[in-house]
Design a protein around this motif. Structure first.
Motif, PDB file in Angstrom:
ATOM      1  N   ALA A  15       0.640  -1.117   0.108  1.00 32.45           N
ATOM      2  CA  ALA A  15      -0.092   0.036   0.026  1.00 32.45           C
ATOM      3  C   ALA A  15       0.866   1.195   0.023  1.00 32.45           C
ATOM      4  N   ILE A  16       1.840   1.444   0.754  1.00 32.05           N
ATOM      5  CA  ILE A  16       2.762   2.572   0.834  1.00 32.05           C
ATOM      6  C   ILE A  16       3.784   2.629  -0.417  1.00 32.05           C
ATOM      7  N   LEU A  17       4.388   1.489  -0.679  1.00 29.58           N
ATOM      8  CA  LEU A  17       5.526   1.237  -1.786  1.00 29.58           C
ATOM      9  C   LEU A  17       4.892   1.317  -3.220  1.00 29.58           C
ATOM     10  N   GLY A  18       3.536   0.746  -3.284  1.00 27.29           N
ATOM     11  CA  GLY A  18       2.812   0.614  -4.415  1.00 27.29           C
ATOM     12  C   GLY A  18       3.149  -0.615  -5.199  1.00 27.29           C
ATOM     13  N   LEU A  64      -1.442   7.573   7.593  1.00 30.02           N
ATOM     14  CA  LEU A  64      -2.780   7.728   6.650  1.00 30.02           C
ATOM     15  C   LEU A  64      -3.372   6.358   6.334  1.00 30.02           C
ATOM     16  N   TYR A  65      -2.345   5.534   6.026  1.00 34.79           N
ATOM     17  CA  TYR A  65      -2.867   3.955   5.778  1.00 34.79           C
ATOM     18  C   TYR A  65      -3.692   3.574   6.884  1.00 34.79           C
ATOM     19  N   ARG A  66      -2.869   3.527   8.053  1.00 32.22           N
ATOM     20  CA  ARG A  66      -3.523   2.820   9.216  1.00 32.22           C
ATOM     21  C   ARG A  66      -4.711   3.705   9.832  1.00 32.22           C
ATOM     22  N   GLN A  67      -5.127   4.627   9.436  1.00 34.86           N
ATOM     23  CA  GLN A  67      -6.428   5.412   9.486  1.00 34.86           C
ATOM     24  C   GLN A  67      -7.788   4.859   8.485  1.00 34.86           C
ATOM     25  N   GLY A  68      -7.170   3.714   7.723  1.00 39.02           N
ATOM     26  CA  GLY A  68      -8.173   3.252   6.977  1.00 39.02           C
ATOM     27  C   GLY A  68      -8.372   3.986   5.492  1.00 39.02           C
ATOM     28  N   ASN A  69      -7.304   4.426   4.884  1.00 38.07           N
ATOM     29  CA  ASN A  69      -7.324   5.298   3.683  1.00 38.07           C
ATOM     30  C   ASN A  69      -6.509   4.528   2.736  1.00 38.07           C
ATOM     31  N   PRO A  70      -7.026   4.214   1.546  1.00 40.34           N
ATOM     32  CA  PRO A  70      -5.984   3.693   0.554  1.00 40.34           C
ATOM     33  C   PRO A  70      -5.157   4.613   0.043  1.00 40.34           C
ATOM     34  N   VAL A  71      -3.889   4.673  -0.184  1.00 38.60           N
ATOM     35  CA  VAL A  71      -2.591   5.522  -0.329  1.00 38.60           C
ATOM     36  C   VAL A  71      -2.615   5.574  -2.113  1.00 38.60           C
ATOM     37  N   THR A  72      -2.950   6.644  -2.371  1.00 35.13           N
ATOM     38  CA  THR A  72      -2.906   7.281  -3.798  1.00 35.13           C
ATOM     39  C   THR A  72      -1.823   7.751  -4.496  1.00 35.13           C
ATOM     40  N   SER A  73      -1.539   7.511  -5.696  1.00 31.95           N
ATOM     41  CA  SER A  73      -0.496   8.287  -6.195  1.00 31.95           C
ATOM     42  C   SER A  73      -0.610  10.019  -6.074  1.00 31.95           C
ATOM     43  N   HIS A  74      -1.704  10.422  -5.774  1.00 33.45           N
ATOM     44  CA  HIS A  74      -2.000  11.849  -5.460  1.00 33.45           C
ATOM     45  C   HIS A  74      -1.483  12.015  -4.174  1.00 33.45           C
ATOM     46  N   ASP A  75      -1.749  11.170  -3.116  1.00 31.81           N
ATOM     47  CA  ASP A  75      -1.378  11.397  -1.948  1.00 31.81           C
ATOM     48  C   ASP A  75       0.388  11.254  -1.749  1.00 31.81           C
ATOM     49  N   VAL A  76       0.720  10.598  -2.584  1.00 32.63           N
ATOM     50  CA  VAL A  76       2.364  10.339  -2.474  1.00 32.63           C
ATOM     51  C   VAL A  76       2.998  11.549  -3.080  1.00 32.63           C
ATOM     52  N   ARG A  77       2.497  12.112  -4.130  1.00 35.13           N
ATOM     53  CA  ARG A  77       3.098  13.177  -4.893  1.00 35.13           C
ATOM     54  C   ARG A  77       2.835  14.454  -4.039  1.00 35.13           C
ATOM     55  N   TYR A  78       1.674  14.697  -3.460  1.00 35.19           N
ATOM     56  CA  TYR A  78       1.445  15.796  -2.805  1.00 35.19           C
ATOM     57  C   TYR A  78       2.064  16.059  -1.509  1.00 35.19           C
ATOM     58  N   SER A  79       2.269  14.921  -0.816  1.00 33.89           N
ATOM     59  CA  SER A  79       3.072  14.493   0.569  1.00 33.89           C
ATOM     60  C   SER A  79       4.612  14.972  -0.028  1.00 33.89           C
TER      61      SER A  79
END
Length: 316
Positions: A15-18, A64-79
């Motif tokens: 989920a975190i590394l894609g 973010l993931y442990r709160q129950g959210n899928p990690v998206t490419s947008h999340d990674v880029r914006y982070s």
């Protein structure tokens, strides 16, 4: 210098590394440090400054993931953007701000700083104008705040409305009863509500008139009290319609007006009520005007590029 980050399991690591380390490759391209993944372990090797950034980045994505959210490419880029700009504190503030949890268990939270400011404006003001392009979450987040207010008994009902411009607000010639006539124009509002609350709950609340979805023309002559009222696609209102809508405000109510002033469908020569209100209400206490832009688009990355291209073309 070396740092190690541990994931709970393989699912979390993916989920975190894609998939196929897609996100890992994106992150690695922005740093000179060596990042190596081995099973549920991540090894970081590089200078101290970069390692601090990387540890913070992965820590926030894991949070973010442990709160129950899928990690998206947008999340990674914006982070990545915020971390590298030295704005990590805003990133955690964003990820920690859960508006509510949907019927499917998904956490609704701001995905950009602009969205975070928009939510805060809604919380703090009686009337909020959210102005920005498609894909910035204006309507969806407004609906989420409305559902939150209803669940927490801040209001007694939710009213969703938008102008039926294509029908000139004259719906009589269309086939079917009132609901069938207006449904095509109100579908985006239904979609947001159904996604957040679930279809059955929405239908039950609509039957009890706790949720009301109606075209703007049906707001005339009413005083809306103890309600959370959303006017969507407000760029397609006239100045007269906008004034009529805003003056429906009653005690105990909150209003959110959303629209995109680059997508006006009014006849030539007719001034947009949203553009007019943006100028008239800019400095009125209790009213917030929040601007969102292409950096707040949370759809496919290409949507943001399209919006930017059109804006640049318009200025040439």
């Amino acid at each position: 210098m070396e740092k190690r980050i541990s994931f709970d399991d393989t699912k979390e690591a993916v989920a975190i590394l894609g998939r196929n380390d897609e996100y890992l490759a994106l992150i690695s391209s922005q740093f000179t440090s060596r990042i190596t993944a081995r099973g549920t372990e991540l090894f970081l090797d590089g200078d101290d400054a970069e390692l601090k950034q990387l540890v913070r980045l992965f820590t926030e994505l894991i949070y973010l993931y442990r709160q129950g959210n899928p990690v998206t490419s947008h999340d990674v880029r914006y982070s990545l953007r915020l971390i590298m700009a030295g704005q990590a504190e805003y990133l955690h503030q964003m990820f920690a701000d859960t508006v509510l949890v949907t019927a499917r268990g998904r956490h609704i939270k701001p995905k950009t700083l602009g969205q975070s400011q928009y939510l805060e404006a809604i919380r703090r003001h009686d009337i909020t104008l959210g102005i920005g392009p498609a894909g910035t979450g204006k309507t969806y987040l407004a609906v989420a705040m409305a559902v939150f207010s209803l669940k927490n008994k801040h209001v007694e009902k939710i009213i969703l409305t938008r102008p039926a411009v294509e029908a000139g607000e004259k719906l009589g010639f269309l086939p079917g009863d009132l609901q069938e006539k207006v449904d095509p124009y109100l579908r985006p509002l239904y979609d947001a509500m159904n996604d957040i609350m679930g279809v059955e709950t929405v239908q039950k609340y609509m039957a009890k008139m706790i949720i009301e979805v109606a075209p703007l023309a049906y707001m005339r002559g009413r005083t809306l009290e103890d309600s959370f009222i959303i006017l969507d696609e407000a760029q397609n209102t006239t100045a007269e319609q906008m004034k009529m809508f805003l003056t429906r405000m009653g005690f105990g109510s909150k209003m959110v007006v959303t629209g995109d002033i680059t997508q006006i469908d009014l006849p030539p020569g007719v001034k947009s009520g949203l553009k007019h209100a943006q100028a008239v209400l800019a400095n009125i206490p209790g009213i917030a005007v929040v601007g969102l832009n292409e950096s707040d688009v949370v759809r496919h990355e290409i949507v943001s590029r399209i919006i930017k291209a059109y804006e640049q073309y318009g200025h040439e």
